[in-house]
Write an enzyme that holds these catalytic residues in place. Structure first.
Site, PDB file in Angstrom:
ATOM      1  N   ASN A 210     -18.032  -0.701  -6.132  1.00  0.00           N
ATOM      2  CA  ASN A 210     -18.037  -2.167  -6.030  1.00  0.00           C
ATOM      3  C   ASN A 210     -19.435  -2.659  -5.681  1.00  0.00           C
ATOM      4  O   ASN A 210     -20.364  -1.873  -5.524  1.00  0.00           O
ATOM      5  CB  ASN A 210     -17.009  -2.632  -4.992  1.00  0.00           C
ATOM      6  N   ASP A 279     -10.139   0.827  -2.839  1.00  0.00           N
ATOM      7  CA  ASP A 279      -8.723   0.973  -2.490  1.00  0.00           C
ATOM      8  C   ASP A 279      -8.071   2.127  -3.245  1.00  0.00           C
ATOM      9  O   ASP A 279      -7.126   2.728  -2.756  1.00  0.00           O
ATOM     10  CB  ASP A 279      -7.978  -0.338  -2.797  1.00  0.00           C
ATOM     11  N   LYS A 289     -18.118  16.391 -17.658  1.00  0.00           N
ATOM     12  CA  LYS A 289     -18.289  15.023 -18.154  1.00  0.00           C
ATOM     13  C   LYS A 289     -17.249  14.753 -19.256  1.00  0.00           C
ATOM     14  O   LYS A 289     -17.102  15.563 -20.186  1.00  0.00           O
ATOM     15  CB  LYS A 289     -19.708  14.875 -18.709  1.00  0.00           C
ATOM     16  N   ASP A 308      -6.264   3.811   4.244  1.00  0.00           N
ATOM     17  CA  ASP A 308      -6.825   2.604   4.848  1.00  0.00           C
ATOM     18  C   ASP A 308      -7.480   3.044   6.163  1.00  0.00           C
ATOM     19  O   ASP A 308      -6.803   3.338   7.152  1.00  0.00           O
ATOM     20  CB  ASP A 308      -5.737   1.557   5.096  1.00  0.00           C
ATOM     21  N   ILE A 309      -8.802   3.128   6.131  1.00  0.00           N
ATOM     22  CA  ILE A 309      -9.541   3.720   7.254  1.00  0.00           C
ATOM     23  C   ILE A 309      -9.355   2.904   8.522  1.00  0.00           C
ATOM     24  O   ILE A 309      -9.024   3.418   9.590  1.00  0.00           O
ATOM     25  CB  ILE A 309     -11.046   3.832   6.892  1.00  0.00           C
ATOM     26  N   PHE A 325     -13.339  -6.669   8.418  1.00  0.00           N
ATOM     27  CA  PHE A 325     -13.889  -7.748   7.607  1.00  0.00           C
ATOM     28  C   PHE A 325     -12.881  -8.093   6.520  1.00  0.00           C
ATOM     29  O   PHE A 325     -12.198  -7.208   6.000  1.00  0.00           O
ATOM     30  CB  PHE A 325     -15.209  -7.315   6.955  1.00  0.00           C
ATOM     31  N   LYS A 339      -4.229 -10.179   7.438  1.00  0.00           N
ATOM     32  CA  LYS A 339      -4.820  -8.833   7.469  1.00  0.00           C
ATOM     33  C   LYS A 339      -4.991  -8.346   8.900  1.00  0.00           C
ATOM     34  O   LYS A 339      -4.749  -7.187   9.213  1.00  0.00           O
ATOM     35  CB  LYS A 339      -6.189  -8.882   6.762  1.00  0.00           C
ATOM     36  N   LYS A 343      -2.993  -4.971   9.780  1.00  0.00           N
ATOM     37  CA  LYS A 343      -3.738  -3.745  10.088  1.00  0.00           C
ATOM     38  C   LYS A 343      -3.832  -3.506  11.595  1.00  0.00           C
ATOM     39  O   LYS A 343      -4.500  -2.583  12.029  1.00  0.00           O
ATOM     40  CB  LYS A 343      -5.145  -3.817   9.474  1.00  0.00           C
TER      41      LYS A 343
HETATM   42  O1  C5P Z   1      -7.492  -4.689   2.763  1.00  0.00           O
HETATM   43  P1  C5P Z   1      -8.944  -5.032   2.623  1.00  0.00           P
HETATM   44  O2  C5P Z   1      -9.726  -4.039   1.824  1.00  0.00           O
HETATM   45  O3  C5P Z   1      -9.230  -6.428   2.196  1.00  0.00           O
HETATM   46  O4  C5P Z   1      -9.474  -4.972   4.142  1.00  0.00           O
HETATM   47  C1  C5P Z   1     -10.805  -5.098   4.478  1.00  0.00           C
HETATM   48  C2  C5P Z   1     -11.062  -4.413   5.793  1.00  0.00           C
HETATM   49  O5  C5P Z   1     -10.431  -3.154   5.828  1.00  0.00           O
HETATM   50  C3  C5P Z   1     -12.529  -4.102   5.959  1.00  0.00           C
HETATM   51  O6  C5P Z   1     -12.789  -4.111   7.359  1.00  0.00           O
HETATM   52  C4  C5P Z   1     -12.661  -2.720   5.359  1.00  0.00           C
HETATM   53  O7  C5P Z   1     -13.794  -2.025   5.882  1.00  0.00           O
HETATM   54  C5  C5P Z   1     -11.354  -2.088   5.789  1.00  0.00           C
HETATM   55  N1  C5P Z   1     -10.819  -1.087   4.859  1.00  0.00           N
HETATM   56  C6  C5P Z   1     -10.757   0.241   5.238  1.00  0.00           C
HETATM   57  N2  C5P Z   1     -10.193   1.164   4.403  1.00  0.00           N
HETATM   58  C7  C5P Z   1      -9.697   0.800   3.210  1.00  0.00           C
HETATM   59  C8  C5P Z   1      -9.744  -0.549   2.814  1.00  0.00           C
HETATM   60  C9  C5P Z   1     -10.328  -1.466   3.649  1.00  0.00           C
HETATM   61  O8  C5P Z   1     -11.218   0.581   6.323  1.00  0.00           O
HETATM   62  N3  C5P Z   1      -9.173   1.712   2.424  1.00  0.00           N
END
Ligand code: C5P
Length: 403
Positions: A210, A279, A289, A308-309, A325, A339, A343
């Site tokens: 991205n 995601d 390749k 989702d970290i 964020f 969110k 989360k």
């Molecule tokens: O769900 P979304 O991607 O919009 O959420 C954004 C927040 O979640 C940010 O703080 C991003 O660093 C964190 N995030 C994460 N791991 C993911 C997706 C998002 O830590 N797989």
């Protein structure tokens, strides 16, 4: 807030009509918690009495290099050692010249020579004297010696002329004085920050990623370091130079970022997830390749979800204060609030990535900080300024137990 709590400031007053303003300056520095000692040049005593400044500062005023009485209380070397900052306000053209030359023929210049601490100079003089090339060269010499210059400002002068050379207003001097001290509100804290994009391999040469530049995350790392924190920066690939005092953990994929984050977050005080984590990732990266066969056939990539970290960090028992964020394209605040709850974060920073002037690759940002029932919108500013504000808000919001 006491911006100068516990700080020791040696105020040097030199000879100029603005010397009368040093009385007010002492009071305003004390309002912010500073302990102020005053050293005056001989010429300054023609403009304001040492008695006035002694009464206001609550300490004997230091006047002479070889005065056995005051030297026995606190000599010039002790004064230089005592001070956290030497502030010369007002600084005359003559004093600036002598400071630039490294003179040591009176008390104040000798203290400056002996000082190990920061020296700041607030010039005040007639506009012609300020504009004079000799003065400007002297000021450049001070800057080269890492001496900070506050002002001067422009306006009507005591001599009746209008121009640059007025002593900066007292509130401005106090603000700049406070800004010379590192804000150490996160001293002793471990702060883990994820930043930048992640790359999800399709094959050895291609990936899904991205537009994240990493700028906001790196700016937060700088701001947290400035606040005295130990900073671990877990960064996806960016073209930025990491802050010198951060411990950088370079990662590429979301899974690598997840592993590093879980390892570092367990004993962290604060976790800030700024990374734009992909995601989804291809279920399997091809180890060769992928070739096109010119038949016009479609290539289908099957993706699976990445961990989702930040949600995983927020779910840790006794985990860090967790800040996320939310880059949104519509209903920014509503989506961010949802969110925050989903989360289980402590704080979320919402921004509108549809606005080209802010967000991803820009140096500017405009954000809303949301925590508990509170909400604070920060007007458009550099990502570094925004970072300092966010770090300040986090420091204020840290639960008692972690403060
Ligand atoms: O769900 P979304 O991607 O919009 O959420 C954004 C927040 O979640 C940010 O703080 C991003 O660093 C964190 N995030 C994460 N791991 C993911 C997706 C998002 O830590 N797989």
């Amino acid at each position: 807030m006491n911006l100068l709590a516990g700080k020791r400031i040696l105020l040097g007053v030199t000879g100029g009509i603005a010397a009368y303003k040093s009385a007010e300056l002492i009071r305003r520095l004390q309002d912010q918690g500073a302990d102020v000692h005053v050293a005056m040049t001989n010429a300054a005593t023609e403009f304001i009495t040492p008695l006035t400044l002694q009464a206001l500062s609550g300490h004997p005023v230091h006047l002479d290099l070889l005065d056995t009485e005051t030297e026995s209380v606190m000599g010039h070397i002790e004064l230089a050692r005592w001070a956290d900052l030497i502030l010369i306000a007002p600084a005359s053209a003559n004093f600036i010249a002598r400071l630039a030359q490294g003179h040591g023929d009176d008390l104040l210049s000798t203290i400056c020579l002996a000082a190990q601490c920061q020296v700041a100079v607030a010039p005040a003089m007639n506009q012609g004297m300020w504009a004079n090339q000799a003065t400007q060269l002297n000021v450049s010499a001070l800057i080269a010696q890492q001496i900070t210059i506050f002002g001067p400002s422009e306006g009507l002068q005591a001599c009746g002329e209008v121009g640059e050379g007025r002593l900066l207003d007292i509130a401005g001097i106090v603000d700049l004085t406070a800004a010379t001290f590192p804000n150490e509100r996160l001293r002793g804290r471990k702060v883990v920050i994820t930043a930048g994009p992640t790359r999800e391999a399709i094959d050895p040469v291609r990936y899904i990623s991205n537009h994240s530049s990493g700028k906001q995350g790196y700016a937060l790392a700088e701001a947290a370091i400035e606040a005295g924190a130990e900073v671990i920066l877990i960064s996806g690939p960016t073209s930025l130079t990491p802050p010198e005092r951060a411990r950088l953990i370079p990662v590429t994929s979301a899974r690598e970022m997840h592993t590093a984050a879980m390892q570092e977050a367990t004993d962290a005080d604060i976790f800030i997830g700024v990374a734009a984590v992909a995601d989804f990732r291809p279920i399997e990266a091809s180890d060769q390749k992928i070739k096109k066969d010119n038949t016009g056939e479609r290539l289908t990539l099957t993706l699976e979800e990445n961990p989702d970290i930040i949600a995983a960090v927020a779910g840790l028992n006794d985990g860090p204060y967790t800040v996320g964020f939310a880059a949104e394209t519509s209903h920014v605040i509503d989506h961010a609030r949802r969110k925050l709850t989903r989360k289980k974060l402590n704080m979320i920073i919402a921004n509108d990535v549809m606005d080209q002037n802010i967000g991803f690759n820009s140096d500017q940002n405009e954000t809303t900080i949301i925590w508990g029932s509170q909400e604070q919108t920060l007007p458009i500013a550099s990502k570094r300024t925004i970072a300092t504000k966010i770090v300040g808000t986090i420091a204020d919001a840290l639960p008692e137990a972690r403060q």
